[in-house]
Design an enzyme around this catalytic site. Sequence first.
Site, PDB file in Angstrom:
ATOM      1  N   LYS A 271       6.234  -3.473  11.440  1.00 57.29           N
ATOM      2  CA  LYS A 271       5.716  -2.181  11.952  1.00 57.29           C
ATOM      3  C   LYS A 271       4.601  -1.505  11.593  1.00 57.29           C
ATOM      4  O   LYS A 271       3.758  -1.258  12.308  1.00 57.29           O
ATOM      5  CB  LYS A 271       7.053  -1.373  11.759  1.00 57.29           C
ATOM      6  N   ASP A 290      10.192   0.761  15.671  1.00 57.54           N
ATOM      7  CA  ASP A 290      11.357   0.941  14.571  1.00 57.54           C
ATOM      8  C   ASP A 290      12.475   1.203  15.172  1.00 57.54           C
ATOM      9  O   ASP A 290      12.820   1.150  16.361  1.00 57.54           O
ATOM     10  CB  ASP A 290      10.653   2.268  13.928  1.00 57.54           C
TER      11      ASP A 290
END
Length: 390
Positions: A271, A290
């Site tokens: 991420k 996420d």
Amino acid sequence: MSKHVVLSAGCKAWRSLSCPRSELWLDLTLGCGQTFRWRETADGHWTGVMRGRVWTLTQTENMLWYYVYGHQMNPGAESGQKCKVKGERRSGEMMDIKEEEEKTCTVMSDLDHKDEELLRDYFQLDVKLEDLYRHWSAVDLHFKQIANVFTGVRMLRQDPGECLFSFICSSNNHISRIQGMIDRLCQTLGTPLCTLDDVAYHDFPPLPVLSDASVEMRLRDLGFGYRARFLQQSAQLIVNSHGPDWLKSLRSVAYLQARDALRALPGVGLKVADCVCLMSLDKAEAVPVDTHVWQISKRDYNCAAGSSQKTLTDKVYKDIGDFFRNLWGSYAGWAHSVLFCADLKRFQKLKEDIPVLKDEKEPKKIKEKRDDRDEEKQKKRKNSKKRQRT
């Protein structure tokens, strides 16, 4: 004492460039969590540090206004004066200028076109956002509903170093806390730039400063926790193994190659690497995923990726990213950020203006009861009309 400037209707101290709100909405773009250096210092006025200088930005419907501190001949402009310009309209009112008011306007020492170039680069204004919105709306009905309200959300082109270390701080964190951490980082290790209304603005610390062995303990004392080690070690690895220009050089390599290179740094997972790729390295196809984005994919798109799992594995991450890239195309990361912005709590009042989504959020049982009541009312009206006829 110097103060944050405020645009009454514009003046010679302020400069502007043509930019409709559909191409850039400052409140959404600067407040959606892709940058942590900007604060709303007055209604619709955003002050922050960009490219080593302090700026205040605001906008009217078709113009982006900007003020760069430290470029004035007359420091009076930094005392919070509100200047007016003849012919500019604000809140539906014509602002006629008086001779004495005109004298208060600060004259810029040099009409430096580099300021405009910096802004155009930072906001990537060469990318026609309206065209992208039309494309995304044509292929995605849900996006079309969101886009009617959440216009002008565009990706910034941030300094890669600042972006990287900011998002290392984002691990298991929320936007307001990340902002506080970045403020403390810059105040402790960054170069002072100016002070406005008792708020001190500092530049982001350079790599050699962050790589110093003493930095980890100093950041731990500032509340960075385990992230302090990742910041110092990543900076040290870049300085010792790659050099000061390495991060910017990743702009010229392929997306997956850049992401893999970033993932070799301490504290950088998928991420964080995708955030840096999307927000500073020109990789518009990068889709940071996420648990929040995972929920969006399941709730709004019935995406089956990881539907039977409780944790976001690398495979689920890839499947969700591929799902959105196949749907939206080469600027999938930009489209994803519009939906991410629309789902933030701070913007929920805007989302209430989307009728279809408001209906979708209604609990199923309540909606069924309401539908039953409506059906009963319709039957009663029909029976009443029949009795009237007889």
